[in-house]
Scaffold this motif. Structure first.
Motif, short mmCIF file in Angstrom:
data_model
loop_
_atom_site.label_atom_id
_atom_site.label_comp_id
_atom_site.label_asym_id
_atom_site.label_seq_id
_atom_site.Cartn_x
_atom_site.Cartn_y
_atom_site.Cartn_z
N ALA A 5 11.77 -16.60 77.91
CA ALA A 5 12.91 -15.75 79.49
C ALA A 5 14.31 -16.51 79.02
O ALA A 5 14.95 -16.81 79.15
CB ALA A 5 12.61 -17.02 80.22
N SER A 6 14.95 -14.84 79.50
CA SER A 6 16.76 -14.69 79.24
C SER A 6 16.64 -14.59 80.81
O SER A 6 16.25 -14.01 81.52
CB SER A 6 16.52 -13.57 78.42
N LEU A 7 18.02 -15.27 81.36
CA LEU A 7 18.52 -16.20 82.38
C LEU A 7 19.25 -14.13 82.26
O LEU A 7 19.82 -13.85 81.62
CB LEU A 7 19.95 -16.71 82.67
N PRO A 8 19.03 -13.41 83.60
CA PRO A 8 19.76 -12.07 83.48
C PRO A 8 21.46 -12.60 83.82
O PRO A 8 21.55 -13.20 84.83
CB PRO A 8 19.17 -11.35 84.66
N LEU A 9 22.76 -12.48 82.89
CA LEU A 9 24.13 -12.73 82.76
C LEU A 9 24.20 -12.19 84.67
O LEU A 9 25.15 -12.69 85.53
CB LEU A 9 25.08 -11.89 82.14
N MET A 10 24.69 -11.42 84.83
CA MET A 10 25.27 -10.41 86.28
C MET A 10 24.77 -11.17 87.17
O MET A 10 25.07 -11.77 88.23
CB MET A 10 24.73 -9.37 86.33
N GLN A 11 23.32 -10.82 87.38
CA GLN A 11 22.34 -11.93 88.30
C GLN A 11 22.95 -13.65 88.44
O GLN A 11 23.24 -13.89 89.68
CB GLN A 11 21.08 -12.00 89.31
N GLY A 12 23.07 -14.03 87.59
CA GLY A 12 23.30 -15.62 87.55
C GLY A 12 24.58 -15.86 88.44
O GLY A 12 24.90 -16.64 88.62
N LEU A 13 25.37 -14.59 87.78
CA LEU A 13 26.99 -15.19 87.92
C LEU A 13 27.22 -14.84 89.32
O LEU A 13 28.34 -15.26 89.82
CB LEU A 13 27.69 -14.30 86.34
N LEU A 14 26.65 -13.60 89.58
CA LEU A 14 26.11 -13.49 91.13
C LEU A 14 26.15 -14.67 92.03
O LEU A 14 26.62 -15.02 92.97
CB LEU A 14 25.76 -12.37 91.51
N LEU A 15 25.05 -14.99 91.27
CA LEU A 15 24.60 -16.41 92.44
C LEU A 15 24.96 -17.70 92.64
O LEU A 15 25.51 -18.50 93.05
CB LEU A 15 23.55 -16.61 91.46
N ALA A 16 25.64 -17.75 91.34
CA ALA A 16 27.33 -18.96 90.98
C ALA A 16 28.47 -18.39 91.84
O ALA A 16 28.43 -19.47 92.07
CB ALA A 16 27.26 -18.86 89.51
N GLY A 17 29.06 -17.20 91.41
CA GLY A 17 29.79 -16.88 92.83
C GLY A 17 29.53 -16.84 94.23
O GLY A 17 30.07 -16.97 94.72
N LEU A 18 27.86 -16.67 94.34
CA LEU A 18 28.17 -17.14 96.46
C LEU A 18 27.57 -17.95 96.58
O LEU A 18 27.90 -18.41 97.72
CB LEU A 18 26.27 -15.65 96.09
N LEU A 19 27.06 -19.25 95.87
CA LEU A 19 26.98 -20.12 95.80
C LEU A 19 28.52 -21.03 96.35
O LEU A 19 28.65 -21.79 96.66
CB LEU A 19 26.22 -21.24 94.84
N PHE A 20 29.59 -20.55 94.92
CA PHE A 20 30.11 -20.99 95.40
C PHE A 20 31.84 -20.92 96.13
O PHE A 20 32.29 -21.37 97.11
CB PHE A 20 31.55 -20.65 93.46
N GLY A 21 31.75 -19.77 96.65
CA GLY A 21 31.99 -19.29 98.36
C GLY A 21 31.65 -19.92 99.41
O GLY A 21 32.33 -20.17 99.72
N LEU A 22 30.10 -20.23 99.01
CA LEU A 22 29.33 -20.66 100.18
C LEU A 22 30.33 -22.39 100.15
O LEU A 22 30.18 -22.61 101.35
CB LEU A 22 28.07 -20.88 100.03
N GLY A 23 30.23 -22.76 99.11
CA GLY A 23 30.58 -23.57 99.08
C GLY A 23 32.34 -23.77 99.60
O GLY A 23 32.42 -25.07 100.08
N LEU A 24 32.37 -23.51 98.78
CA LEU A 24 34.34 -22.95 99.62
C LEU A 24 34.57 -22.82 101.37
O LEU A 24 35.34 -23.39 101.59
CB LEU A 24 35.33 -22.15 98.65
N ILE A 25 34.49 -21.62 101.53
CA ILE A 25 33.69 -21.97 103.08
C ILE A 25 33.66 -23.02 104.04
O ILE A 25 33.56 -24.06 104.83
CB ILE A 25 32.51 -20.67 103.18
N GLY A 26 32.68 -23.96 103.56
CA GLY A 26 31.60 -25.07 104.12
C GLY A 26 33.11 -26.08 103.90
O GLY A 26 33.45 -26.80 104.71
N LEU A 27 34.09 -26.35 102.69
CA LEU A 27 35.56 -26.97 102.70
C LEU A 27 36.12 -27.06 103.20
O LEU A 27 37.15 -27.66 104.11
CB LEU A 27 35.23 -27.28 101.12
#
Length: 105
Positions: A5-27
């Motif tokens: 199973a390969s992890l799709p690069l674009m979707q994984g990085l988008l999810l990471a960016g989304l999570l990072f943005g949510l964390g930054l907003i919470g911070l």
């Protein structure tokens, strides 16, 4: 039969960016210190996810190794952060970060 199973690069990085943005907003938005610590944890896990996705993309274990370092850093951050929260609560009887402005002298 082996399946890879390969992890799709674009979707994984988008999810990471989304999570990072949510964390930054919470911070930036939350004033409760516990929620600020949770936001930092979300940001650290987003960075770890980006390392894992990038490592899987190039077939290297470097991403997983970096994620282990991120996990160790997060554990240290939580232990120090919770100790500071306890000290802060004993001093001010609340967890609002704005109460720290009284510490100026």
């Amino acid at each position: 039969m082996t399946t890879t199973a390969s992890l799709p690069l674009m979707q994984g990085l988008l999810l990471a960016g989304l999570l990072f943005g949510l964390g930054l907003i919470g911070l930036l938005v939350r004033r409760n210190i516990i929620f600020v610590l949770m936001a930092v944890e979300i940001m650290l896990n987003a960075a770890g996810l980006a390392f894992v996705v990038a490592g899987a993309r190039w077939g290297q274990a470097d991403g997983q190794v970096m994620f282990l370092f991120v996990l160790a850093l997060a554990a240290a951050e939580v232990s120090v952060g919770l100790a500071l929260v306890l000290r802060f609560y004993r001093e001010f009887n609340q967890l609002d970060a704005d109460a720290a402005c009284r510490m100026w002298g």
